[in-house]
Design an enzyme around this catalytic site. Structure first.
Site, PDB file in Angstrom:
ATOM      1  N   HIS A 142       0.847  -1.199   0.000  1.00 29.01           N
ATOM      2  CA  HIS A 142       0.000   0.000   0.000  1.00 29.01           C
ATOM      3  C   HIS A 142       0.890   1.259   0.000  1.00 29.01           C
ATOM      4  CE1 HIS A 142      -3.042   2.807   1.435  1.00 29.01           C
ATOM      5  NE2 HIS A 142      -3.961   1.889   1.503  1.00 29.01           N
TER       6      HIS A 142
ATOM      7  N   GLU B 194      -0.891   1.552  -5.174  1.00 28.85           N
ATOM      8  CA  GLU B 194      -0.767   0.271  -4.479  1.00 28.85           C
ATOM      9  C   GLU B 194      -0.779  -0.879  -5.475  1.00 28.85           C
ATOM     10  OE1 GLU B 194      -4.135   0.504  -1.739  1.00 28.85           O
ATOM     11  OE2 GLU B 194      -3.879   2.681  -1.836  1.00 28.85           O
TER      12      GLU B 194
HETATM   13  O1  TA6 Z   1      -6.182   1.729  -0.371  1.00 24.49           O
HETATM   14  C1  TA6 Z   1      -7.155   2.694  -0.272  1.00 24.49           C
HETATM   15  C2  TA6 Z   1      -7.836   2.590   1.091  1.00 24.49           C
HETATM   16  O2  TA6 Z   1      -8.575   1.411   1.192  1.00 24.49           O
HETATM   17  C3  TA6 Z   1      -8.682   3.845   1.271  1.00 24.49           C
HETATM   18  O3  TA6 Z   1     -10.047   3.555   1.215  1.00 24.49           O
HETATM   19  C4  TA6 Z   1      -8.229   4.399   2.623  1.00 24.49           C
HETATM   20  O4  TA6 Z   1      -9.052   3.925   3.654  1.00 24.49           O
HETATM   21  C5  TA6 Z   1      -6.796   3.874   2.695  1.00 24.49           C
HETATM   22  O5  TA6 Z   1      -6.865   2.568   2.148  1.00 24.49           O
HETATM   23  C6  TA6 Z   1      -6.143   3.946   4.054  1.00 24.49           C
HETATM   24  O6  TA6 Z   1      -6.677   2.982   4.912  1.00 24.49           O
HETATM   25  P1  TA6 Z   1      -6.146   2.966   6.433  1.00 24.49           P
HETATM   26  O7  TA6 Z   1      -6.845   1.820   7.104  1.00 24.49           O
HETATM   27  O8  TA6 Z   1      -4.657   2.777   6.382  1.00 24.49           O
HETATM   28  O9  TA6 Z   1      -6.483   4.321   6.997  1.00 24.49           O
END
Ligand code: TA6
Length: 297
Positions: free
Chosen positions: A166, A270
């Site tokens: 991510h 990601e």
């Molecule tokens: O990858 C995108 C996502 O799923 C967004 O929806 C946002 O929530 C991000 O990940 C960050 O998630 P987190 O749980 O690290 O705050």
């Protein structure tokens, strides 16, 4: 294993060393002969920083990030397994908030500095997710940065899993940032659920909250940071999908570990298998890899 033992067993003089970060987390500092360097925390096997041989920081790390057990670091490269996003497990699964172990370190023949970190199931993970597994994450620092993520099913039953690296990239200004290579790729828009749409733009631009999963995306996309006059090539293998995320103003305000203005200087690109969970048979392996190259700048 304490810092002294880690250093004795896995340290590489002038290339790889261990330090205790001020919040008590163990950090590994990697330094390549070119001058490129990276920092990796055993917590979550989390790459938190990567600077090129010219000293350019390529990853975003929030000034408000937590650095403590049980909480994910906000920025760098969170490792997502076995669940992407919301679901029966904690959001984005259980790998990014656990203490990983050092499996091995090496200086490759081509001069890359590598560390392999490992996470295996235990009573706590099995209480959350009743499967046996072994994860390995190899970080290889050369003039490029390569992350290889391996999932092994060490139990008697098949399991379903998703994975993601991510990655949070630092950019000069989100308004002067574009992601090339996705034209024609179908995507799901998490902000506007419905049938998949095809990307029509040569470069994805950012002028609002963006949260999209590009399905079976091309193996190479390029993030253009026009303000810094640089581009980062993101090359994946064994990974099907790309997610692109910027929280923009309103969502930034809802994130406790993220500065209200920081959306202007970051974007997540990601890589992994974030769409439909894949099945891994007993004894099965899944390997996905992503290499980041700073092409200009
Ligand atoms: O990858 C995108 C996502 O799923 C967004 O929806 C946002 O929530 C991000 O990940 C960050 O998630 P987190 O749980 O690290 O705050």
């Amino acid at each position: 294993m304490n810092l002294e033992h880690l250093q004795d067993r896995f340290g590489i003089a002038g290339r790889l060393g261990f330090a205790q970060e001020q919040h008590g987390l163990t950090r590994v500092d990697l330094k390549h002969a070119s001058g490129a360097c990276a920092e990796v925390y055993l917590h979550g096997a989390h790459v938190a920083g990567w600077r090129t041989s010219r000293g350019l920081e390529m990853l975003f790390l929030s000034r408000a990030s937590c650095f403590r057990d049980g909480m994910p670091i906000r920025g760098g490269i969170p490792v997502i397994f076995p669940q992407f996003g919301d679901g029966p497990l904690p959001k984005h699964g259980l790998a990014r908030t656990r203490a990983w172990q050092v499996e091995r370190t090496a200086l490759d023949a081509d001069g890359a500095v590598t560390i392999t970190l490992q996470l295996e199931d235990d009573a706590q993970t099995r209480a959350l997710w009743p499967h046996r597994f072994r994860l390995q994450l190899q970080v290889a620092l050369a003039e490029t940065l390569t992350i290889e993520f391996t999932v092994t099913n060490t139990g008697p039953d098949p399991f379903l899993f998703q994975t993601s690296l991510h990655t949070y990239f630092q950019v000069g200004d989100i308004a002067l940032t574009g992601l090339r290579g996705l034209r024609g790729t179908e995507f799901n828009d998490f902000l506007c659920p419905g049938p998949a749409l095809a990307e029509t733009r040569e470069a994805v631009a950012f002028d609002c909250e963006t949260d999209r999963l590009y399905i079976n995306a091309p193996d190479r996309v390029v993030l253009e940071d026009r303000l810094n006059k640089r581009a980062i090539a993101i090359a994946k293998s064994g990974m099907d999908d790309v997610v692109v995320w910027n929280p923009w103003i309103e969502k930034s305000g809802r994130l406790e570990d993220f500065g209200a203005d920081e959306y202007r200087r970051m974007v997540c690109v990601e890589t992994g298998n974030m769409r439909a969970p894949a099945v891994l048979a007993p004894g099965g392996h899944w390997v996905g890899r992503t290499t980041f190259t700073c092409e200009k700048g």
